[in-house]
Design a protein around this motif. Structure first.
Motif, PDB file in Angstrom:
ATOM      1  N   PHE A 175       0.840  -1.213   0.000  1.00  0.00           N
ATOM      2  CA  PHE A 175       0.000   0.000   0.000  1.00  0.00           C
ATOM      3  C   PHE A 175       0.869   1.256   0.000  1.00  0.00           C
ATOM      4  O   PHE A 175       0.489   2.281  -0.547  1.00  0.00           O
ATOM      5  CB  PHE A 175      -0.919   0.056   1.218  1.00  0.00           C
ATOM      6  CG  PHE A 175      -1.948  -1.045   1.296  1.00  0.00           C
ATOM      7  CD1 PHE A 175      -2.254  -1.824   0.185  1.00  0.00           C
ATOM      8  CD2 PHE A 175      -2.621  -1.309   2.486  1.00  0.00           C
ATOM      9  CE1 PHE A 175      -3.198  -2.842   0.264  1.00  0.00           C
ATOM     10  CE2 PHE A 175      -3.566  -2.322   2.568  1.00  0.00           C
ATOM     11  CZ  PHE A 175      -3.853  -3.090   1.461  1.00  0.00           C
ATOM     12  N   LEU A 212      -8.358  -6.564   4.819  1.00  0.00           N
ATOM     13  CA  LEU A 212      -7.636  -7.721   5.346  1.00  0.00           C
ATOM     14  C   LEU A 212      -6.780  -7.313   6.537  1.00  0.00           C
ATOM     15  O   LEU A 212      -6.386  -8.143   7.341  1.00  0.00           O
ATOM     16  CB  LEU A 212      -6.759  -8.349   4.256  1.00  0.00           C
ATOM     17  CG  LEU A 212      -7.488  -9.058   3.124  1.00  0.00           C
ATOM     18  CD1 LEU A 212      -6.498  -9.584   2.100  1.00  0.00           C
ATOM     19  CD2 LEU A 212      -8.331 -10.209   3.650  1.00  0.00           C
ATOM     20  N   LEU A 213      -6.478  -6.034   6.636  1.00  0.00           N
ATOM     21  CA  LEU A 213      -5.629  -5.557   7.732  1.00  0.00           C
ATOM     22  C   LEU A 213      -6.416  -5.141   8.963  1.00  0.00           C
ATOM     23  O   LEU A 213      -5.825  -4.910  10.006  1.00  0.00           O
ATOM     24  CB  LEU A 213      -4.804  -4.336   7.291  1.00  0.00           C
ATOM     25  CG  LEU A 213      -3.907  -4.518   6.086  1.00  0.00           C
ATOM     26  CD1 LEU A 213      -3.051  -3.282   5.891  1.00  0.00           C
ATOM     27  CD2 LEU A 213      -3.009  -5.726   6.293  1.00  0.00           C
ATOM     28  N   PRO A 245     -15.055 -11.799  -1.472  1.00  0.00           N
ATOM     29  CA  PRO A 245     -14.109 -10.749  -1.873  1.00  0.00           C
ATOM     30  C   PRO A 245     -14.208  -9.536  -0.939  1.00  0.00           C
ATOM     31  O   PRO A 245     -15.314  -9.107  -0.616  1.00  0.00           O
ATOM     32  CB  PRO A 245     -14.582 -10.364  -3.292  1.00  0.00           C
ATOM     33  CG  PRO A 245     -15.369 -11.534  -3.779  1.00  0.00           C
ATOM     34  CD  PRO A 245     -16.003 -12.124  -2.555  1.00  0.00           C
ATOM     35  N   VAL A 246     -13.063  -9.054  -0.489  1.00  0.00           N
ATOM     36  CA  VAL A 246     -13.049  -7.850   0.359  1.00  0.00           C
ATOM     37  C   VAL A 246     -11.930  -6.933  -0.098  1.00  0.00           C
ATOM     38  O   VAL A 246     -10.915  -7.399  -0.626  1.00  0.00           O
ATOM     39  CB  VAL A 246     -12.827  -8.177   1.856  1.00  0.00           C
ATOM     40  CG1 VAL A 246     -14.066  -8.804   2.455  1.00  0.00           C
ATOM     41  CG2 VAL A 246     -11.627  -9.072   2.077  1.00  0.00           C
ATOM     42  N   PRO A 247     -12.084  -5.618   0.111  1.00  0.00           N
ATOM     43  CA  PRO A 247     -10.996  -4.704  -0.242  1.00  0.00           C
ATOM     44  C   PRO A 247      -9.715  -5.089   0.494  1.00  0.00           C
ATOM     45  O   PRO A 247      -9.778  -5.499   1.660  1.00  0.00           O
ATOM     46  CB  PRO A 247     -11.500  -3.339   0.237  1.00  0.00           C
ATOM     47  CG  PRO A 247     -12.976  -3.484   0.334  1.00  0.00           C
ATOM     48  CD  PRO A 247     -13.241  -4.913   0.679  1.00  0.00           C
ATOM     49  N   ALA A 248      -8.595  -4.965  -0.208  1.00  0.00           N
ATOM     50  CA  ALA A 248      -7.319  -5.368   0.384  1.00  0.00           C
ATOM     51  C   ALA A 248      -7.101  -4.743   1.760  1.00  0.00           C
ATOM     52  O   ALA A 248      -6.621  -5.403   2.680  1.00  0.00           O
ATOM     53  CB  ALA A 248      -6.178  -5.013  -0.569  1.00  0.00           C
ATOM     54  N   ALA A 249      -7.481  -3.478   1.901  1.00  0.00           N
ATOM     55  CA  ALA A 249      -7.243  -2.793   3.172  1.00  0.00           C
ATOM     56  C   ALA A 249      -8.003  -3.477   4.310  1.00  0.00           C
ATOM     57  O   ALA A 249      -7.569  -3.456   5.458  1.00  0.00           O
ATOM     58  CB  ALA A 249      -7.646  -1.326   3.066  1.00  0.00           C
ATOM     59  N   CYS A 256      -8.786  -2.277  -3.810  1.00  0.00           N
ATOM     60  CA  CYS A 256      -9.004  -3.370  -4.762  1.00  0.00           C
ATOM     61  C   CYS A 256      -9.514  -4.602  -4.025  1.00  0.00           C
ATOM     62  O   CYS A 256      -8.952  -4.992  -2.997  1.00  0.00           O
ATOM     63  CB  CYS A 256      -7.690  -3.731  -5.463  1.00  0.00           C
ATOM     64  SG  CYS A 256      -7.094  -2.414  -6.522  1.00  0.00           S
ATOM     65  N   ASN A 257     -10.553  -5.213  -4.565  1.00  0.00           N
ATOM     66  CA  ASN A 257     -11.092  -6.414  -3.919  1.00  0.00           C
ATOM     67  C   ASN A 257     -10.143  -7.590  -4.083  1.00  0.00           C
ATOM     68  O   ASN A 257      -9.721  -7.913  -5.191  1.00  0.00           O
ATOM     69  CB  ASN A 257     -12.435  -6.788  -4.520  1.00  0.00           C
ATOM     70  CG  ASN A 257     -13.578  -6.124  -3.786  1.00  0.00           C
ATOM     71  OD1 ASN A 257     -13.427  -5.679  -2.643  1.00  0.00           O
ATOM     72  ND2 ASN A 257     -14.723  -6.045  -4.427  1.00  0.00           N
ATOM     73  N   VAL A 258      -9.855  -8.220  -2.971  1.00  0.00           N
ATOM     74  CA  VAL A 258      -9.027  -9.422  -2.974  1.00  0.00           C
ATOM     75  C   VAL A 258      -9.941 -10.622  -3.128  1.00  0.00           C
ATOM     76  O   VAL A 258     -10.941 -10.735  -2.424  1.00  0.00           O
ATOM     77  CB  VAL A 258      -8.254  -9.534  -1.644  1.00  0.00           C
ATOM     78  CG1 VAL A 258      -7.620 -10.912  -1.488  1.00  0.00           C
ATOM     79  CG2 VAL A 258      -7.200  -8.447  -1.568  1.00  0.00           C
TER      80      VAL A 258
END
Ligand SMILES: Cc1cc2nc3c(=O)[nH]c(=O)nc-3n(C[C@H](O)[C@H](O)[C@H](O)COP(=O)(O)OP(=O)(O)OC[C@H]3O[C@@H](n4cnc5c(N)ncnc54)[C@H](O)[C@@H]3O)c2cc1C
Ligand SMILES: Cc1cc2nc3c(=O)[nH]c(=O)nc-3n(C[C@H](O)[C@H](O)[C@H](O)COP(=O)(O)OP(=O)(O)OC[C@H]3O[C@@H](n4cnc5c(N)ncnc54)[C@H](O)[C@@H]3O)c2cc1C
Lengths: 342, 402
Positions: free
Chosen positions: A262, B380-381, B374-378, A271-273
């Motif tokens: 980031f 995950l934190l 699916p989730v926004p990368a942020a 962005c969707n993981v």
């Protein structure tokens, strides 16, 4: 009874498959043995970045071979010559990058023109135009098909029971289970893939600090390494860990890796993981692979650390040259197994 | 934020569990990914009473669970609990036939949900096709909102459907009531769609019908991903539970469709039992919804084998990655097919194509990994504690559509 093959290869990852292809081209009958689905080991976990590392003849040779092979590869192999931008966070890194062979230097404005979504304040970059990306499991299957190799589904426990003119061990990070005396340690890595975001990133982006992470020996390290897939997805790496053998996600590593990513590419936050996974690199003390005869008719093609997708093709050339008594295309000494015992 | 009990899913099973658990006076959190409680069946219902003492978080998706338990949710963050009740319901089964991915073809429940959420269907000609009791419910909703129902095509035989209703007369009034709302709508049995082209469907009888929309539902697939992620044992694809709704993982309970497709009454009864058991209250011994009903329902609406061979070579089986039947057919196992063709690698992570390849090729697509959605990368934190909800409970009791 069918005649015994000329060469038996243990391990149907990209390295074993490339060896099968090369030896079959020379007329050998090849059998490949794998305990699981071909290409489902590190080959399925890796990023598929075809990258040239400074001073490593094997990666240079391999990149030439990839470019020559590209026109024959099926579309699903997703070969894409997107290039790598090595990112310099400050002027020191930028100056150091100037010594890299075969790169085009980018100043800050050129860097942002090429990759507008990088965070502000970076010094510039070095563009390696020949670097590419590939989808390795499809290449692996294609190489095995071209080789018309016999594929046997079985776990190998000892090499002496295999009868062939030559036996090649291409078992990647699982090699220590078969040959515990070799200096190979599994080195775990995490990866994250996003949904499709075309045009966010155009080149494989790697921080220059990556090389420290890859070649250092610290127990845990992360580096910024983001790859645009031809599908428009983004593959986010990279992490390195010794001493962990479980496949599950280590959340602290995933967090460190993402936080670091980031910092370089803030847009990634939104962005969707869709998936995360891990894989194991076969790591040697000098981070170079073990390629060549070990004893009798047993040859090694393993220990490729984080570069085995790239160097699979060059590895196959060296192995084939040795088995067939031909002149190797590059000096094989830096990769010979005996460098560690004598 | 810490709660004694966390309930995942606010459909009938989750709501019944919340009601039962609330009687214990323990602290309870209920989370659901929809904007209001009610699950699939009560979606958009104007009044759903949430029991007092239950904290409800709508539009909250669970994407990972750590043992013990820490729930990782989006967008809330982490929730801690010692006891977990999974009431995650089911999703529709899609089966591929030529044209099934074209605009104009919907999942039956999906179209119902769209219409309940306000999509305009007035005057549109719709064929509702597939299998199971859901078809009648969907047709009734669509008709009420002004659609012209061209027919209901139930693939099961008339005889089997009738003997099912004879065996379970309690379901008869429901069926009659639904039928009454569908007077004049042809109910065809032993019939299914074989091809869709824009504004036209071809049926297995060879007949074609002019329609605007085709709404298909071939049955339900249990949402067992969270249970699998936690390591709960599955039997035949359903979460194994004992008479107190306990799964094979300590302090994890499961109720509703994931333990066997049985509909509303079963979901309510199991939810009640799970909520009571999870909070140490006595659990009623009475079980009106046994395995027999679940089995009879499955047997009645068992899919005709011809439904598995409707796809042509060029029919897409994996929508996310556009993988065709001809591409997948040569493979012998899922892992190989997935690695080589990307089937199941897209945004749905096999939630849609997994059941399809299971039915068509017998492959079991199992590889559940966080993020479960699916989730926004942020996200995950996120480790911080979720904020207090803006509305208190009394507001939540009246979820009104925005
Ligand atoms: C996170 C991560 C990112 C990476 N990114 C890149 C990258 O961008 N670019 C790059 O070039 N490289 C990358 N790599 C490295 C690359 O993936 C590996 O070096 C390469 O795939 C190694 O191939 P292999 O054939 O040696 O091993 P594998 O693919 O692991 O194949 C070994 C095979 O041997 C089989 N096997 C093992 N033991 C036995 C036995 N006893 N009997 C039978 N079969 C056996 C296994 O089942 C397996 O299929 C990455 C690696 C990781 C983990
Ligand atoms: C699309 C569809 C339409 C249906 N329509 C009807 C109908 O009209 N009439 C009828 O009688 N029956 C209908 N059914 C059947 C009906 O859903 C069941 O009989 C009954 O509602 C089962 O209750 P439940 O609580 O087990 O599941 P559900 O009602 O499905 O509730 C489960 C809830 O859990 C939530 N959830 C699941 N996973 C997560 C997660 N990871 N994070 C957060 N929340 C999560 C879901 O969003 C859902 O709200 C339908 C089913 C489906 C799939």
């Amino acid at each position: 009874m069918t005649p015994s093959p000329d060469v038996v290869i243990v391990g149907a990852g990209i390295v074993g498959a490339a060896c099968a292809y090369e030896l079959a081209q020379a007329g050998a009958r090849v059998e490949v043995i794998d305990q699981s689905t071909p290409g489902s080991g590190a080959t399925a976990a890796g990023m598929g970045h075809l990258v040239m590392l400074d001073g490593d003849e094997l990666s240079r040779l391999s990149l030439d071979l990839w470019h020559a092979l590209a026109k024959d590869l099926p579309k699903q192999a997703e070969f894409w010559n997107c290039g790598t931008i090595w990112i310099a966070a400050n002027d020191d890194e930028l100056n150091a990058a100037k010594t890299k062979p075969g790169v085009e230097m980018l100043d800050a404005s050129q860097l942002y023109q090429a990759e507008p979504n990088l965070r502000p304040g970076l010094a510039g970059g070095a563009l390696a135009t020949r670097d590419s990306v590939v989808y390795a499991p499809v290449v692996t299957r294609w190489l095995l098909e071209q080789a018309k190799a016999k594929i046997t589904s079985a776990g190998v426990t000892a090499f002496d029971t295999l009868h062939a003119g030559a036996v090649i061990c291409a078992t990647g990070a699982l090699t220590p289970k078969l040959l515990p005396n070799l200096p190979i340690k599994p080195r775990k890595g995490h990866l994250v893939i996003t949904d499709r975001y075309p045009r966010l990133v155009h080149h494989q982006l790697v921080e220059l600090g990556y090389l420290q992470s890859a070649h250092g020996d610290s127990n845990e390290s992360v580096a910024f390494n983001v790859q645009p897939r031809p599908t428009g997805q983004l593959l986010i790496g990279s992490s390195r860990q010794y001493g962990v053998e479980t496949e599950s996600i280590d959340r602290h590593m995933l967090h460190r890796m993402l936080r670091h990513a980031f910092e370089y590419l803030p847009a990634l936050r939104d962005c969707n993981v869709i998936r995360t996974w891990t894989g194991f690199r076969a790591s040697t003390p000098d981070k170079l692979p073990l390629i060549g005869r070990l004893r009798d008719h047993l040859y090694l093609a393993t220990g490729h650390e984080g570069l085995g997708i790239t160097t699979s093709l060059g590895t196959a050339k060296l192995i084939a040259a040795e088995i067939l008594g031909r002149t190797p295309p590059i000096p094989p000494e830096p990769y010979r197994p005996e460098r560690f015992h004598g | 934020m810490t709660f004694d009990v966390a309930i995942l899913g606010a459909g009938p099973a989750g709501l019944a569990a919340a009601r039962a658990a609330a009687r214990s006076g323990k602290s309870i959190v209920l989370i659901d990914d929809n904007f209001a409680p009610g699950g699939q069946i009560w979606r958009g219902a104007s009044q759903i009473e949430l029991p007092s003492g239950v904290r409800f978080y709508p539009q909250t998706r669970l994407f990972a669970v750590d043992p013990g338990f820490t729930l990782h949710t989006e967008p809330l963050g982490t929730i801690h609990t010692t006891t977990l009740i999974l009431a995650t319901g089911a999703r529709e089964l899609f089966l591929p036939f030529p044209g099934w991915t074209l605009p104009g073809v919907f999942g039956a429940g999906g179209l119902q949900a769209l219409v309940k959420a306000g999509a305009d269907i007035k005057g549109k000609r719709v064929l509702v096709a597939g299998s199971g009791p859901l078809l009648l419910a969907v047709a009734a909703t669509l008709r009420k909102r002004g659609a012209r129902i061209a027919g209901i095509a139930e693939q099961a035989n008339f005889g089997t459907v009738v003997s099912f209703l004879k065996k379970y007369p309690a379901k008869l009034p429901q069926a009659i009531a639904l039928r009454a709302r569908l007077i004049g709508v042809p109910y065809m049995t032993g019939v299914w769609p074989t091809r869709f082209e824009p504004r036209q469907v071809t049926l297995s009888t060879g007949r074609t019908l002019k329609i605007d929309y085709l709404a298909c539902g071939f049955g339900l697939v249990p949402n067992t991903e969270v249970a699998q992620h936690l390591g709960c044992r599955l039997d035949d694809g359903f979460v194994a539970v004992d008479s107190r709704q306990r799964t094979t993982v300590d302090n994890v309970y499961c109720a509703g469709e994931p333990t066997g497709i049985g509909g509303l009454d079963k979901a309510l009864e199991e939810g009640e039992r799970a909520g009571a058991a999870a909070t140490g209250q006595p659990v009623s011994r009475k079980r009106s919804h046994t395995g027999a009903f679940v089995r009879d329902l499955a047997a009645t609406f068992a899919l005709h084998h011809q439904l598995y061979s409707l796809a042509g070579p060029e029919t897409i089986l994996c929508r996310c990655e556009q993988v065709t039947h001809a591409t997948l057919a040569p493979y012998r196992e899922w892992r190989d097919a997935k690695l080589q063709t990307r089937c199941g690698m897209g945004a749905c992570q096999g939630r849609i194509c997994g059941p399809i390849v299971h039915h068509l090729f017998g492959w079991t697509a199992t590889s559940i990994r966080p993020p479960l959605v699916p989730v926004p990368a942020a996200s995950l934190l996120t480790t911080e504690t979720p904020p207090e909800p803006e509305n208190d409970r009394s507001d939540n009791a009246h979820p009104s559509n925005p």
